[in-house]
Design a protein around this motif. Sequence first.
Motif, PDB file in Angstrom:
ATOM      1  N   VAL A   1      41.986  26.764  35.765  1.00 54.57           N
ATOM      2  CA  VAL A   1      41.767  28.219  35.736  1.00 54.57           C
ATOM      3  C   VAL A   1      43.060  28.922  36.100  1.00 54.57           C
ATOM      4  O   VAL A   1      43.688  28.628  37.115  1.00 54.57           O
ATOM      5  CB  VAL A   1      40.645  28.640  36.715  1.00 54.57           C
ATOM      6  CG1 VAL A   1      40.532  30.149  36.777  1.00 54.57           C
ATOM      7  CG2 VAL A   1      39.332  28.019  36.309  1.00 54.57           C
ATOM      8  N   ARG A   2      43.452  29.848  35.238  1.00 53.21           N
ATOM      9  CA  ARG A   2      44.640  30.664  35.498  1.00 53.21           C
ATOM     10  C   ARG A   2      44.193  32.121  35.465  1.00 53.21           C
ATOM     11  O   ARG A   2      43.807  32.642  34.413  1.00 53.21           O
ATOM     12  CB  ARG A   2      45.704  30.406  34.443  1.00 53.21           C
ATOM     13  CG  ARG A   2      46.971  31.178  34.692  1.00 53.21           C
ATOM     14  CD  ARG A   2      47.989  30.912  33.590  1.00 53.21           C
ATOM     15  NE  ARG A   2      49.038  31.898  33.666  1.00 53.21           N
ATOM     16  CZ  ARG A   2      50.254  31.637  34.094  1.00 53.21           C
ATOM     17  NH1 ARG A   2      50.564  30.420  34.476  1.00 53.21           N
ATOM     18  NH2 ARG A   2      51.161  32.589  34.128  1.00 53.21           N
ATOM     19  N   PRO A   3      44.249  32.789  36.622  1.00 54.43           N
ATOM     20  CA  PRO A   3      43.807  34.193  36.674  1.00 54.43           C
ATOM     21  C   PRO A   3      44.653  35.092  35.778  1.00 54.43           C
ATOM     22  O   PRO A   3      45.844  34.855  35.577  1.00 54.43           O
ATOM     23  CB  PRO A   3      43.998  34.571  38.137  1.00 54.43           C
ATOM     24  CG  PRO A   3      44.134  33.302  38.877  1.00 54.43           C
ATOM     25  CD  PRO A   3      44.686  32.301  37.916  1.00 54.43           C
ATOM     26  N   ASP A   4      44.027  36.137  35.246  1.00 60.25           N
ATOM     27  CA  ASP A   4      44.744  37.124  34.450  1.00 60.25           C
ATOM     28  C   ASP A   4      45.641  37.978  35.343  1.00 60.25           C
ATOM     29  O   ASP A   4      46.716  38.412  34.928  1.00 60.25           O
ATOM     30  CB  ASP A   4      43.740  38.035  33.720  1.00 60.25           C
ATOM     31  CG  ASP A   4      42.806  37.229  32.828  1.00 60.25           C
ATOM     32  OD1 ASP A   4      43.306  36.520  31.935  1.00 60.25           O
ATOM     33  OD2 ASP A   4      41.583  37.293  33.052  1.00 60.25           O
ATOM     34  N   ILE A   5      45.173  38.236  36.549  1.00 61.69           N
ATOM     35  CA  ILE A   5      45.909  39.054  37.524  1.00 61.69           C
ATOM     36  C   ILE A   5      45.938  38.294  38.839  1.00 61.69           C
ATOM     37  O   ILE A   5      44.934  37.717  39.260  1.00 61.69           O
ATOM     38  CB  ILE A   5      45.226  40.422  37.725  1.00 61.69           C
ATOM     39  CG1 ILE A   5      45.262  41.215  36.426  1.00 61.69           C
ATOM     40  CG2 ILE A   5      45.868  41.202  38.859  1.00 61.69           C
ATOM     41  CD1 ILE A   5      44.456  42.489  36.448  1.00 61.69           C
ATOM     42  N   ARG A   6      47.109  38.280  39.493  1.00 65.08           N
ATOM     43  CA  ARG A   6      47.245  37.650  40.803  1.00 65.08           C
ATOM     44  C   ARG A   6      47.517  38.732  41.837  1.00 65.08           C
ATOM     45  O   ARG A   6      48.377  39.591  41.636  1.00 65.08           O
ATOM     46  CB  ARG A   6      48.363  36.607  40.765  1.00 65.08           C
ATOM     47  CG  ARG A   6      47.998  35.427  39.873  1.00 65.08           C
ATOM     48  CD  ARG A   6      49.148  34.478  39.626  1.00 65.08           C
ATOM     49  NE  ARG A   6      50.389  35.077  39.145  1.00 65.08           N
ATOM     50  CZ  ARG A   6      50.606  35.525  37.908  1.00 65.08           C
ATOM     51  NH1 ARG A   6      49.654  35.486  37.008  1.00 65.08           N
ATOM     52  NH2 ARG A   6      51.772  36.021  37.571  1.00 65.08           N
ATOM     53  N   LEU A   7      46.775  38.669  42.935  1.00 68.23           N
ATOM     54  CA  LEU A   7      46.868  39.688  43.968  1.00 68.23           C
ATOM     55  C   LEU A   7      47.164  39.033  45.311  1.00 68.23           C
ATOM     56  O   LEU A   7      46.492  38.087  45.714  1.00 68.23           O
ATOM     57  CB  LEU A   7      45.539  40.461  44.048  1.00 68.23           C
ATOM     58  CG  LEU A   7      45.385  41.501  45.146  1.00 68.23           C
ATOM     59  CD1 LEU A   7      46.365  42.654  44.953  1.00 68.23           C
ATOM     60  CD2 LEU A   7      43.943  42.015  45.173  1.00 68.23           C
ATOM     61  N   SER A   8      48.206  39.527  45.977  1.00 64.83           N
ATOM     62  CA  SER A   8      48.555  39.095  47.333  1.00 64.83           C
ATOM     63  C   SER A   8      48.537  40.326  48.217  1.00 64.83           C
ATOM     64  O   SER A   8      48.980  41.401  47.797  1.00 64.83           O
ATOM     65  CB  SER A   8      49.960  38.487  47.380  1.00 64.83           C
ATOM     66  OG  SER A   8      50.094  37.457  46.447  1.00 64.83           O
ATOM     67  N   LEU A   9      48.039  40.175  49.430  1.00 65.04           N
ATOM     68  CA  LEU A   9      47.942  41.313  50.333  1.00 65.04           C
ATOM     69  C   LEU A   9      48.392  40.899  51.720  1.00 65.04           C
ATOM     70  O   LEU A   9      48.027  39.829  52.206  1.00 65.04           O
ATOM     71  CB  LEU A   9      46.488  41.801  50.375  1.00 65.04           C
ATOM     72  CG  LEU A   9      46.273  43.137  51.061  1.00 65.04           C
ATOM     73  CD1 LEU A   9      45.307  43.974  50.258  1.00 65.04           C
ATOM     74  CD2 LEU A   9      45.774  42.932  52.454  1.00 65.04           C
ATOM     75  N   SER A  10      49.203  41.757  52.337  1.00 65.86           N
ATOM     76  CA  SER A  10      49.734  41.486  53.671  1.00 65.86           C
ATOM     77  C   SER A  10      49.481  42.682  54.577  1.00 65.86           C
ATOM     78  O   SER A  10      49.816  43.812  54.215  1.00 65.86           O
ATOM     79  CB  SER A  10      51.241  41.215  53.550  1.00 65.86           C
ATOM     80  OG  SER A  10      51.810  41.030  54.813  1.00 65.86           O
ATOM     81  N   PHE A  11      48.868  42.424  55.726  1.00 67.51           N
ATOM     82  CA  PHE A  11      48.640  43.480  56.717  1.00 67.51           C
ATOM     83  C   PHE A  11      49.822  43.571  57.672  1.00 67.51           C
ATOM     84  O   PHE A  11      50.292  42.545  58.168  1.00 67.51           O
ATOM     85  CB  PHE A  11      47.382  43.182  57.546  1.00 67.51           C
ATOM     86  CG  PHE A  11      46.095  43.445  56.833  1.00 67.51           C
ATOM     87  CD1 PHE A  11      45.510  44.701  56.880  1.00 67.51           C
ATOM     88  CD2 PHE A  11      45.459  42.442  56.132  1.00 67.51           C
ATOM     89  CE1 PHE A  11      44.311  44.950  56.226  1.00 67.51           C
ATOM     90  CE2 PHE A  11      44.261  42.675  55.481  1.00 67.51           C
ATOM     91  CZ  PHE A  11      43.687  43.935  55.531  1.00 67.51           C
ATOM     92  N   ASP A  12      50.308  44.783  57.905  1.00 65.36           N
ATOM     93  CA  ASP A  12      51.300  45.026  58.949  1.00 65.36           C
ATOM     94  C   ASP A  12      50.593  45.329  60.264  1.00 65.36           C
ATOM     95  O   ASP A  12      51.112  45.065  61.334  1.00 65.36           O
ATOM     96  CB  ASP A  12      52.174  46.248  58.610  1.00 65.36           C
ATOM     97  CG  ASP A  12      52.922  46.081  57.307  1.00 65.36           C
ATOM     98  OD1 ASP A  12      53.294  44.944  56.967  1.00 65.36           O
ATOM     99  OD2 ASP A  12      53.126  47.096  56.615  1.00 65.36           O
TER     100      ASP A  12
END
Length: 192
Positions: A112-123
Amino acid sequence: MLVKHVLMVSGLCAVIAACASAPDPILYTLADRSPSEGSLVSEQIIGLSELTLPAYARNQQITTAISPYRVTEDDDHRWAIPPSEALTTALSNALETSSGSTVLQRPYPAGVRPDIRLSLSFDRLLRGPNGEAEMTGQYLIQSDGRDAEISRFSLRVQSSDKSYEAYMAALSDGLSDLGAEIAAKLDAGPAS
């Protein structure tokens, strides 16, 4: 000599009794807001990496801001599961509900290869002095045929009272708001 021995044994028994009578910590989790069956309207797959948290927010103890420069951790009030796992799952559900797309958390299933990749980082991820949820950070959206896009977010969600349970409700609401914000950004396409 006998008096010293009796005092030592008595002191040791008192310490053991005090430790044994300490109450267990109260455990908290985020509200279950899983999307309902049949709510997916898009064939698009969004891949979500585990959220990155500041060191203090990775601890099981819930962290509260006492002032703009000081925080405290409460040993009596803790996350039921690791915070990054709970927050990633909650954001995944919120994003799936808001976008109508399938959201997969890393590691992705084989093939499976996602169409969109999302990374999120909290400060910043804190319980405010009045129980409110404070969240700031940034997210990165990547997909084929589209430049990587970085957006910042800052949310402060009021709670119904100062309790830890009200904080968890405010945090759940904030993650739903963040999921809706990211879904709107995905619908809008790349920034011009």
